[in-house]
Design an enzyme around this catalytic site. Sequence first.
Site, PDB file in Angstrom:
ATOM      1  N   HIS A 240      23.409  34.684  36.900  1.00  0.00           N
ATOM      2  CA  HIS A 240      23.815  33.344  37.029  1.00  0.00           C
ATOM      3  C   HIS A 240      22.856  32.638  35.674  1.00  0.00           C
ATOM      4  O   HIS A 240      21.832  31.962  36.230  1.00  0.00           O
ATOM      5  CB  HIS A 240      23.722  32.286  37.867  1.00  0.00           C
ATOM      6  CG  HIS A 240      24.665  32.998  39.149  1.00  0.00           C
ATOM      7  ND1 HIS A 240      24.584  34.094  39.657  1.00  0.00           N
ATOM      8  CD2 HIS A 240      25.852  32.756  39.777  1.00  0.00           C
ATOM      9  CE1 HIS A 240      25.385  34.414  40.797  1.00  0.00           C
ATOM     10  NE2 HIS A 240      26.379  33.528  40.656  1.00  0.00           N
TER      11      HIS A 240
ATOM     12  N   ASP B  78      20.809  33.625  40.773  1.00  0.00           N
ATOM     13  CA  ASP B  78      20.427  32.168  40.870  1.00  0.00           C
ATOM     14  C   ASP B  78      21.740  31.445  40.897  1.00  0.00           C
ATOM     15  O   ASP B  78      21.908  30.710  40.181  1.00  0.00           O
ATOM     16  CB  ASP B  78      19.590  31.813  39.428  1.00  0.00           C
ATOM     17  CG  ASP B  78      19.298  30.429  39.516  1.00  0.00           C
ATOM     18  OD1 ASP B  78      19.105  29.591  40.685  1.00  0.00           O
ATOM     19  OD2 ASP B  78      18.869  30.039  38.431  1.00  0.00           O
TER      20      ASP B  78
ATOM     21  N   SER C 272      16.001  30.673  32.572  1.00  0.00           N
ATOM     22  CA  SER C 272      15.637  32.062  33.025  1.00  0.00           C
ATOM     23  C   SER C 272      15.750  32.769  31.929  1.00  0.00           C
ATOM     24  O   SER C 272      14.713  33.831  31.480  1.00  0.00           O
ATOM     25  CB  SER C 272      16.236  32.596  34.234  1.00  0.00           C
ATOM     26  OG  SER C 272      17.729  32.187  34.204  1.00  0.00           O
TER      27      SER C 272
HETATM   28  C1  LIG Z   1      21.495  27.558  38.763  1.00  0.00           C
HETATM   29  S1  LIG Z   1      22.263  27.510  37.519  1.00  0.00           S
HETATM   30  C2  LIG Z   1      21.269  29.002  36.617  1.00  0.00           C
HETATM   31  C3  LIG Z   1      20.072  28.624  35.855  1.00  0.00           C
HETATM   32  C4  LIG Z   1      19.499  29.535  35.094  1.00  0.00           C
HETATM   33  N1  LIG Z   1      19.531  30.952  36.030  1.00  0.00           N
HETATM   34  C5  LIG Z   1      18.174  29.167  34.992  1.00  0.00           C
HETATM   35  O1  LIG Z   1      17.272  29.646  35.408  1.00  0.00           O
HETATM   36  O2  LIG Z   1      17.938  28.540  33.737  1.00  0.00           O
HETATM   37  C6  LIG Z   1      23.801  28.490  37.977  1.00  0.00           C
HETATM   38  C7  LIG Z   1      24.846  29.048  36.794  1.00  0.00           C
HETATM   39  O3  LIG Z   1      25.511  29.938  37.352  1.00  0.00           O
HETATM   40  C8  LIG Z   1      27.057  29.733  36.722  1.00  0.00           C
HETATM   41  N2  LIG Z   1      28.081  30.227  37.699  1.00  0.00           N
HETATM   42  C9  LIG Z   1      28.532  30.058  38.871  1.00  0.00           C
HETATM   43  N3  LIG Z   1      28.965  30.919  39.560  1.00  0.00           N
HETATM   44  C10 LIG Z   1      28.958  32.151  38.594  1.00  0.00           C
HETATM   45  C11 LIG Z   1      29.394  33.155  38.779  1.00  0.00           C
HETATM   46  N4  LIG Z   1      29.999  33.777  40.012  1.00  0.00           N
HETATM   47  N5  LIG Z   1      28.979  34.142  37.743  1.00  0.00           N
HETATM   48  C12 LIG Z   1      28.173  33.935  36.759  1.00  0.00           C
HETATM   49  N6  LIG Z   1      27.835  32.444  36.640  1.00  0.00           N
HETATM   50  C13 LIG Z   1      28.225  31.794  37.496  1.00  0.00           C
HETATM   51  C14 LIG Z   1      27.112  28.253  36.778  1.00  0.00           C
HETATM   52  O4  LIG Z   1      28.082  27.815  35.674  1.00  0.00           O
HETATM   53  C15 LIG Z   1      25.629  27.748  36.390  1.00  0.00           C
HETATM   54  O5  LIG Z   1      25.398  27.667  34.889  1.00  0.00           O
END
Ligand SMILES: C[S@@+](CC[C@H](N)C(=O)[O-])C[C@H]1O[C@@H](n2cnc3c(N)ncnc32)[C@H](O)[C@@H]1O
Length: 280
Positions: A42, A164, A100
């Site tokens: 994520h 995440d 990240s």
């Molecule tokens: C908490 S944020 C991630 C922040 C990032 N890891 C950071 O530390 O900068 C979660 C992200 O996951 C995406 N997302 C939600 N469900 C997902 C999935 N099943 N697979 C991939 N991305 C997803 C959302 O659009 C969002 O941008």
Amino acid sequence: MLSYRHIYHAGNHADILKHLTVSQICRHLIKKEAPFFYLDTHAGIGQYSLNSEQAQKNKEFHSGIARLLKEENLPEPLEGLLDIVRDMNPTDTLEYYPGSPKIVDYYVRQKDKLHLCELHPNDYPLLAALFPNKRKANVVKDNGFAAVKAMLPPPQKRGFVLMDPPYEVKKDYQYVVQALEEGYKRFPQGTYAIWYPVLNRQQANELLKSVKATHIRNVLLLELCIRNTEQERGMAGSGMIIVNPPWTLEKEAKEFLPVLSKLLAEDNEADFQVTWITPE
Ligand SMILES: C[S@@+](CC[C@H](N)C(=O)[O-])C[C@H]1O[C@@H](n2cnc3c(N)ncnc32)[C@H](O)[C@@H]1O
């Protein structure tokens, strides 16, 4: 449902705990010459403009990264994270905060490989534009939980998986544990880091119970709460569940978490935990 946008929260207390953990895992991985693989299930948009309308809405970074940048003589791992932030802000004005993928990008060598998943239709192109070099980073508009199955074990035989999810759907609590089990089955020597929010104690404890029930060993827990966890005031804290952590992380966390819980505290019930969910 994909309404969550991380930019509203960039640089807050939860990002600091998560990105500090990511930074320390990377530092450990690059101690060895052999290349490693990084899977970010994520990934978000990679880096965040703190002057954007969204980041300015609640200015969560003010009580997070901006507060830390004013401090001196912080524990070395924290200085390491701040170096990455300073590197992105060469004029000394805090304009950008790394997500990240950018934290990992700071450490990777030419031989290492990133696989970054982001499902949001607006966020995916921003992330892809930030990582145009396909040989270094594969940016995909895929479900990150499915990527754990598809991408592991990596050819490099060394690696790190960050999960995440936004937990905007309750099912994420279940998916994250299922993905951990799937990943671990395929790649038991990998390091896995799962971020979770502490919205209330009970919900967080249920997640920790499910991780314990997997019987995966060598699982470290780091948690930072900046206020009382029983008030109905949103996210009081967050935690990182780390499978196969660097052997130094427990000791480092016992130094940096007390400092963070003091510097970022919003009331006198701010607290932290460094404990083993399951020892080695
Ligand atoms: C908490 S944020 C991630 C922040 C990032 N890891 C950071 O530390 O900068 C979660 C992200 O996951 C995406 N997302 C939600 N469900 C997902 C999935 N099943 N697979 C991939 N991305 C997803 C959302 O659009 C969002 O941008």
